[in-house]
Design a protein around this motif. Structure first.
Motif, PDB file in Angstrom:
ATOM      1  N   GLU A  93     -92.211 -57.622  23.213  1.00 15.75           N
ATOM      2  CA  GLU A  93     -91.096 -57.696  24.147  1.00 15.75           C
ATOM      3  C   GLU A  93     -90.105 -58.802  23.813  1.00 15.75           C
ATOM      4  O   GLU A  93     -88.918 -58.677  24.088  1.00 15.75           O
ATOM      5  N   ASP A  94     -90.594 -59.913  23.256  1.00  8.08           N
ATOM      6  CA  ASP A  94     -89.672 -60.988  22.901  1.00  8.08           C
ATOM      7  C   ASP A  94     -90.189 -61.726  21.672  1.00  8.08           C
ATOM      8  O   ASP A  94     -91.367 -61.648  21.318  1.00  8.08           O
ATOM      9  N   LEU A  95     -89.291 -62.442  21.037  1.00  6.98           N
ATOM     10  CA  LEU A  95     -89.593 -63.107  19.771  1.00  6.98           C
ATOM     11  C   LEU A  95     -90.601 -64.238  19.949  1.00  6.98           C
ATOM     12  O   LEU A  95     -91.470 -64.444  19.090  1.00  6.98           O
ATOM     13  N   SER A  96     -90.519 -64.969  21.062  1.00  2.00           N
ATOM     14  CA  SER A  96     -91.428 -66.095  21.262  1.00  2.00           C
ATOM     15  C   SER A  96     -92.871 -65.607  21.430  1.00  2.00           C
ATOM     16  O   SER A  96     -93.798 -66.226  20.898  1.00  2.00           O
TER      17      SER A  96
ATOM     18  N   LEU B 154    -103.211 -65.755  15.319  1.00  6.20           N
ATOM     19  CA  LEU B 154    -104.064 -64.935  14.472  1.00  6.20           C
ATOM     20  C   LEU B 154    -104.123 -65.468  13.043  1.00  6.20           C
ATOM     21  O   LEU B 154    -105.205 -65.551  12.444  1.00  6.20           O
ATOM     22  N   TYR B 155    -102.976 -65.834  12.487  1.00  9.07           N
ATOM     23  CA  TYR B 155    -102.926 -66.192  11.070  1.00  9.07           C
ATOM     24  C   TYR B 155    -102.869 -67.695  10.793  1.00  9.07           C
ATOM     25  O   TYR B 155    -102.972 -68.119   9.641  1.00  9.07           O
ATOM     26  N   GLY B 156    -102.666 -68.510  11.831  1.00 12.75           N
ATOM     27  CA  GLY B 156    -102.620 -69.949  11.645  1.00 12.75           C
ATOM     28  C   GLY B 156    -101.306 -70.450  11.081  1.00 12.75           C
ATOM     29  O   GLY B 156    -101.181 -71.647  10.796  1.00 12.75           O
ATOM     30  N   LEU B 157    -100.371 -69.555  10.877  1.00  8.11           N
ATOM     31  CA  LEU B 157     -99.055 -69.909  10.349  1.00  8.11           C
ATOM     32  C   LEU B 157     -97.978 -69.216  11.178  1.00  8.11           C
ATOM     33  O   LEU B 157     -98.198 -68.125  11.700  1.00  8.11           O
ATOM     34  N   SER B 158     -96.826 -69.845  11.275  1.00 10.88           N
ATOM     35  CA  SER B 158     -95.710 -69.200  11.954  1.00 10.88           C
ATOM     36  C   SER B 158     -95.146 -68.115  11.035  1.00 10.88           C
ATOM     37  O   SER B 158     -95.331 -68.158   9.805  1.00 10.88           O
ATOM     38  N   PRO B 159     -94.453 -67.113  11.580  1.00 13.25           N
ATOM     39  CA  PRO B 159     -93.854 -66.068  10.745  1.00 13.25           C
ATOM     40  C   PRO B 159     -92.952 -66.597   9.637  1.00 13.25           C
ATOM     41  O   PRO B 159     -92.927 -66.077   8.528  1.00 13.25           O
TER      42      PRO B 159
ATOM     43  N   ALA C  68     -88.555 -62.179  11.098  1.00 12.05           N
ATOM     44  CA  ALA C  68     -89.259 -61.940  12.357  1.00 12.05           C
ATOM     45  C   ALA C  68     -88.320 -61.364  13.416  1.00 12.05           C
ATOM     46  O   ALA C  68     -88.705 -60.480  14.191  1.00 12.05           O
ATOM     47  N   SER C  69     -87.094 -61.853  13.450  1.00 18.39           N
ATOM     48  CA  SER C  69     -86.129 -61.395  14.455  1.00 18.39           C
ATOM     49  C   SER C  69     -85.741 -59.935  14.256  1.00 18.39           C
ATOM     50  O   SER C  69     -85.226 -59.291  15.180  1.00 18.39           O
ATOM     51  N   ASP C  70     -85.971 -59.407  13.054  1.00 18.56           N
ATOM     52  CA  ASP C  70     -85.605 -58.020  12.757  1.00 18.56           C
ATOM     53  C   ASP C  70     -86.735 -57.027  13.015  1.00 18.56           C
ATOM     54  O   ASP C  70     -86.493 -55.816  13.053  1.00 18.56           O
ATOM     55  N   ILE C  71     -87.956 -57.520  13.173  1.00 22.86           N
ATOM     56  CA  ILE C  71     -89.090 -56.594  13.250  1.00 22.86           C
ATOM     57  C   ILE C  71     -89.866 -56.628  14.561  1.00 22.86           C
ATOM     58  O   ILE C  71     -90.605 -55.686  14.852  1.00 22.86           O
TER      59      ILE C  71
END
Length: 268
Positions: A245-248, A257-262, A235-238
């Motif tokens: 704008e930010d990772l959070s 949207l997906y119900g799961l964290s990256p 996630a930090s790379d894409i």
């Protein structure tokens, strides 16, 4: 070593010590740039080009680009850029009777062939900049006019690009957005580049996609993120490449949207 960016009107000298600086940029004016040291990687959404040390590149106005600046090992990234804004080009057009006669469909990024005159000009301009001579706006204006004439000597038909003062015409909104959805720019910028007012852009967008621009952009970016995460990307790379704008913010929107964290997508 600190990073510097000296802006002398339409002539900008950049010097960075960091290993790389990533970002994105709306190119509003034509730009002629001399890569003094290091590499500049440019991506227009489909194609990636590397501008290496010693190269001279010409960027056409009204386009979106992502960039990565890479200094040489243990040295600094350096570039010298000349912004050919519409006013100075109109002045040159009137002074020398130069007009655009046809629409040229050049690529957005052109690397100039090895031209000794332009190379010598850029080296002399760099010396002027480093010695502080370009703080005189009269000299800076003369040097910009000089390089415009040198460009036309090398490629006379470049006048059809330089002196085309038309704003972007109305284009296929679907093709444009599918190419440029990952650029983090305001809707009015997308509207302008597709040849529309903001209100017309929103209306045409919903006719084509069935969603508001904001909802579609978020959904499109997250769908691409899901695909890349399944391929093993972090996630930090894409997140920046996809217009977040930010990772959070990316992680929150993705989980909503997906119900799961990256991270859960990566581990499945």
């Amino acid at each position: 070593m600190k990073s510097t960016r000296e802006n002398l009107g339409n002539i900008v000298y950049s010097c960075y010590a960091q290993m790389s600086r990533q970002g994105e940029h709306f190119v509003s004016d034509h730009v002629l740039s001399y890569q003094v040291a290091g590499n500049l990687i440019l991506n227009d959404g489909f194609n990636e080009c590397i501008s290496e040390s010693g190269s001279i590149r010409f960027l056409k106005r009204n386009q979106l680009l992502k960039f990565t600046k890479q200094p040489p090992p243990n040295e600094e990234f350096q570039s010298l850029s000349i912004y050919l804004d519409q006013q100075i080009l109109k002045d040159v057009s009137l002074e020398y009777g130069l007009v655009s006669e046809k629409k040229r469909q050049d690529r957005s990024l052109l690397f100039l062939e090895a031209d000794l005159q332009i190379k010598m000009f850029m080296d002399s301009l760099l010396m002027y900049q480093l010695s502080g001579k370009l703080s005189d706006p009269r000299l800076a204006e003369l040097k910009i006019k000089e390089v415009i004439l040198l460009l036309l000597q090398q490629d006379p038909e470049l006048k059809d690009v330089l002196f085309d003062f038309n704003e972007p015409g109305k284009i296929d909104i679907e093709a444009f957005m599918n190419k440029n959805y990952h650029f983090n720019v305001n809707l009015d910028r997308f509207a302008y580049l597709t040849g529309r007012s903001l209100a017309t852009f929103k209306r045409d967008f919903e006719k084509v996609f069935g969603l508001t621009p904001g909802k579609w952009l978020l959904q499109k970016r997250l769908q691409e993120a899901h695909y890349l995460l399944e391929k093993g990307k972090m996630a930090s790379d894409i997140y920046l490449d996809l217009g977040f704008e930010d990772l959070s913010h990316f992680s929150f929107a993705f989980k909503k949207l997906y119900g799961l964290s990256p991270s859960k997508i990566i581990s499945t």
